[in-house]
Scaffold this motif. Structure first.
Motif, PDB file in Angstrom:
ATOM      1  N   ALA A   1       0.827  -1.205   0.000  1.00 28.97           N
ATOM      2  CA  ALA A   1       0.000   0.000   0.000  1.00 28.97           C
ATOM      3  C   ALA A   1       0.860   1.253   0.000  1.00 28.97           C
ATOM      4  O   ALA A   1       0.602   2.205  -0.754  1.00 28.97           O
ATOM      5  CB  ALA A   1      -0.933  -0.012   1.209  1.00 28.97           C
ATOM      6  N   VAL A   2       1.894   1.276   0.852  1.00 32.73           N
ATOM      7  CA  VAL A   2       2.791   2.422   0.901  1.00 32.73           C
ATOM      8  C   VAL A   2       3.515   2.594  -0.438  1.00 32.73           C
ATOM      9  O   VAL A   2       3.651   3.713  -0.954  1.00 32.73           O
ATOM     10  CB  VAL A   2       3.798   2.278   2.058  1.00 32.73           C
ATOM     11  N   ALA A   3       3.967   1.471  -1.017  1.00 33.97           N
ATOM     12  CA  ALA A   3       4.660   1.556  -2.305  1.00 33.97           C
ATOM     13  C   ALA A   3       3.748   2.131  -3.374  1.00 33.97           C
ATOM     14  O   ALA A   3       4.138   3.040  -4.126  1.00 33.97           O
ATOM     15  CB  ALA A   3       5.156   0.171  -2.720  1.00 33.97           C
ATOM     16  N   ALA A   4       2.532   1.630  -3.465  1.00 31.13           N
ATOM     17  CA  ALA A   4       1.607   2.137  -4.484  1.00 31.13           C
ATOM     18  C   ALA A   4       1.316   3.618  -4.281  1.00 31.13           C
ATOM     19  O   ALA A   4       1.247   4.389  -5.241  1.00 31.13           O
ATOM     20  CB  ALA A   4       0.314   1.328  -4.454  1.00 31.13           C
ATOM     21  N   ALA A   5       1.181   4.046  -2.998  1.00 29.18           N
ATOM     22  CA  ALA A   5       0.899   5.451  -2.714  1.00 29.18           C
ATOM     23  C   ALA A   5       2.072   6.350  -3.077  1.00 29.18           C
ATOM     24  O   ALA A   5       1.897   7.389  -3.715  1.00 29.18           O
ATOM     25  CB  ALA A   5       0.531   5.618  -1.243  1.00 29.18           C
TER      26      ALA A   5
ATOM     27  N   GLY B   1      10.349  -6.993  -3.018  1.00 28.91           N
ATOM     28  CA  GLY B   1       9.231  -7.593  -3.734  1.00 28.91           C
ATOM     29  C   GLY B   1       7.953  -6.795  -3.569  1.00 28.91           C
ATOM     30  O   GLY B   1       7.188  -6.612  -4.523  1.00 28.91           O
ATOM     31  N   ASP B   2       7.716  -6.306  -2.351  1.00 23.94           N
ATOM     32  CA  ASP B   2       6.523  -5.495  -2.093  1.00 23.94           C
ATOM     33  C   ASP B   2       6.569  -4.197  -2.892  1.00 23.94           C
ATOM     34  O   ASP B   2       5.550  -3.725  -3.398  1.00 23.94           O
ATOM     35  CB  ASP B   2       6.412  -5.173  -0.602  1.00 23.94           C
ATOM     36  N   THR B   3       7.755  -3.614  -2.995  1.00 27.14           N
ATOM     37  CA  THR B   3       7.909  -2.378  -3.757  1.00 27.14           C
ATOM     38  C   THR B   3       7.617  -2.609  -5.226  1.00 27.14           C
ATOM     39  O   THR B   3       6.946  -1.798  -5.888  1.00 27.14           O
ATOM     40  CB  THR B   3       9.321  -1.799  -3.575  1.00 27.14           C
ATOM     41  N   PHE B   4       8.098  -3.741  -5.752  1.00 28.50           N
ATOM     42  CA  PHE B   4       7.810  -4.066  -7.153  1.00 28.50           C
ATOM     43  C   PHE B   4       6.308  -4.188  -7.373  1.00 28.50           C
ATOM     44  O   PHE B   4       5.755  -3.613  -8.322  1.00 28.50           O
ATOM     45  CB  PHE B   4       8.499  -5.367  -7.577  1.00 28.50           C
ATOM     46  N   VAL B   5       5.633  -4.936  -6.509  1.00 28.59           N
ATOM     47  CA  VAL B   5       4.191  -5.147  -6.670  1.00 28.59           C
ATOM     48  C   VAL B   5       3.433  -3.831  -6.597  1.00 28.59           C
ATOM     49  O   VAL B   5       2.565  -3.540  -7.432  1.00 28.59           O
ATOM     50  CB  VAL B   5       3.667  -6.148  -5.617  1.00 28.59           C
ATOM     51  N   GLY B   6       3.758  -3.005  -5.581  1.00 25.14           N
ATOM     52  CA  GLY B   6       3.085  -1.718  -5.450  1.00 25.14           C
ATOM     53  C   GLY B   6       3.339  -0.802  -6.625  1.00 25.14           C
ATOM     54  O   GLY B   6       2.425  -0.116  -7.118  1.00 25.14           O
TER      55      GLY B   6
ATOM     56  N   ILE C   1      12.563  -0.575 -11.340  1.00 27.42           N
ATOM     57  CA  ILE C   1      13.398   0.538 -10.886  1.00 27.42           C
ATOM     58  C   ILE C   1      13.069   0.872  -9.433  1.00 27.42           C
ATOM     59  O   ILE C   1      13.964   1.097  -8.612  1.00 27.42           O
ATOM     60  CB  ILE C   1      13.211   1.769 -11.790  1.00 27.42           C
ATOM     61  N   ALA C   2      11.783   0.884  -9.093  1.00 24.02           N
ATOM     62  CA  ALA C   2      11.390   1.168  -7.712  1.00 24.02           C
ATOM     63  C   ALA C   2      11.987   0.130  -6.761  1.00 24.02           C
ATOM     64  O   ALA C   2      12.519   0.478  -5.700  1.00 24.02           O
ATOM     65  CB  ALA C   2       9.873   1.182  -7.597  1.00 24.02           C
ATOM     66  N   ALA C   3      11.913  -1.155  -7.131  1.00 22.00           N
ATOM     67  CA  ALA C   3      12.463  -2.215  -6.290  1.00 22.00           C
ATOM     68  C   ALA C   3      13.977  -2.096  -6.169  1.00 22.00           C
ATOM     69  O   ALA C   3      14.551  -2.299  -5.084  1.00 22.00           O
ATOM     70  CB  ALA C   3      12.083  -3.582  -6.853  1.00 22.00           C
TER      71      ALA C   3
END
Length: 305
Positions: free
Chosen positions: A46-50, A252-257, A278-280
């Motif tokens: 959630a934080v990554a997507a935001a 992994g969470d960052t990639f998904v978000g 790139i985010a991950a």
């Protein structure tokens, strides 16, 4: 603004120790440091997507303790809608994490309040799901709830993403028809497909098996080896951006978000995968889970090493 990404999943307080290496059974090591950091795969995504451009709502449960207050506040700081984050009579979930000097980690999770995520909770907040473009689930809440959320997402015509983490066994067969994007790492792809995954070629075989089981698209994240995108039309391998890793927690969470945020913004699958990569990559250059997650501006400014 209505959320365009809804994350259904876990919120954990991460208890993070850094040590020279991961301990062996029965061994006591002297660690370098200790910190408490807001985490949980659901909350991390959630934080990554935001941070990476989406309007986000979180559906989850925290305990009636100090950790629960802190976990909820960490989401609110990111302007994540928390109307569907319930406080229950239990302790909040925790993750015990050891990170070694090579940036590898070992994690033990205690579900706590995350175990209170029942299908009834999903139904209670159905209005939140109805305004989403993309729905993300993981496996740190009860399986019955995940399956219910996936099917409801399909009924509503949303783009449904499942990050099957942590996975140690195949998924229920009736889940696959509800999944638009299944995003496992190597070990998860092996557990789900029943095939070994230790190379790009073996990842292709595992992905093909998962597609034959009904998943619409499969993205196998391969760490430093990049990512494999597969569907009924074939395969595409994406090389990983080169960076110096400090801590792989939440990569992994960052990639998904990031992938979900890009899809919700109208990007193509290829663009969304590259954006998530790139985010991950940026996240592993920083310590911690949520503190390591970059912003859209960070991604735009990224230059590979």
């Amino acid at each position: 603004m209505p959320a365009n990404v809804v994350v259904i999943g876990s919120l954990n307080m991460d208890l993070v120790t850094r040590a020279p290496r991961l301990p062996r059974g029965g061994e006591t090591l002297i660690g370098h440091s200790f910190a408490t950091v807001s985490g949980g795969k659901g909350a991390n995504q959630a934080v990554a997507a935001a941070r990476l451009g989406a309007q986000v709502s979180m559906v989850g449960c925290v305990g009636n303790d100090d950790y629960g207050v802190q976990l909820r506040e960490a989401l609110l700081v990111e302007q994540i809608d928390c109307q569907a984050v319930s406080v229950v009579e239990d302790s909040s979930g925790v993750a015990l994490i050891v990170v070694d000097d090579n940036s590898q980690n070992a994690i033990v999770i205690v579900a706590g309040a995350n175990g209170s995520m029942t299908p009834a909770v999903i139904d209670q907040f159905d209005a939140v799901l109805q305004v989403a473009d993309v729905i993300i689930c993981q496996l740190e809440i009860p399986d019955a709830t995940v399956g219910h959320a996936l099917k409801r997402g399909r009924e509503l015509g949303k783009t449904v993403i499942l990050n099957p983490a942590p996975a140690s066994r195949p998924l229920p067969a009736d889940w696959f028809a509800s999944i638009d994007y299944l995003i496992p790492n190597e070990s998860e792809a092996a557990a789900l497909s029943g095939l070994p995954v230790d190379s790009l070629e073996s990842a292709e075989k595992a992905a093909a098996q998962l597609i034959s089981m009904g998943a619409g698209n499969v993205i196998v994240t391969l760490g430093a080896q990049g990512a494999l995108f597969a569907n009924g039309s074939g395969y595409q391998h994406f090389l990983a951006p080169k960076v110096k890793a400090v801590d792989t927690t939440a990569a992994g969470d960052t990639f998904v978000g990031g992938f979900a945020a890009a899809l919700a913004a109208g990007k193509t699958e290829v663009e969304a995968i590259r954006f998530g990569q790139i985010a991950a990559a940026l996240s592993v250059t920083r310590a911690g889970a949520q503190p390591s997650i970059p912003t859209s501006s960070d991604v735009q400014a990224f230059k590979p090493a």
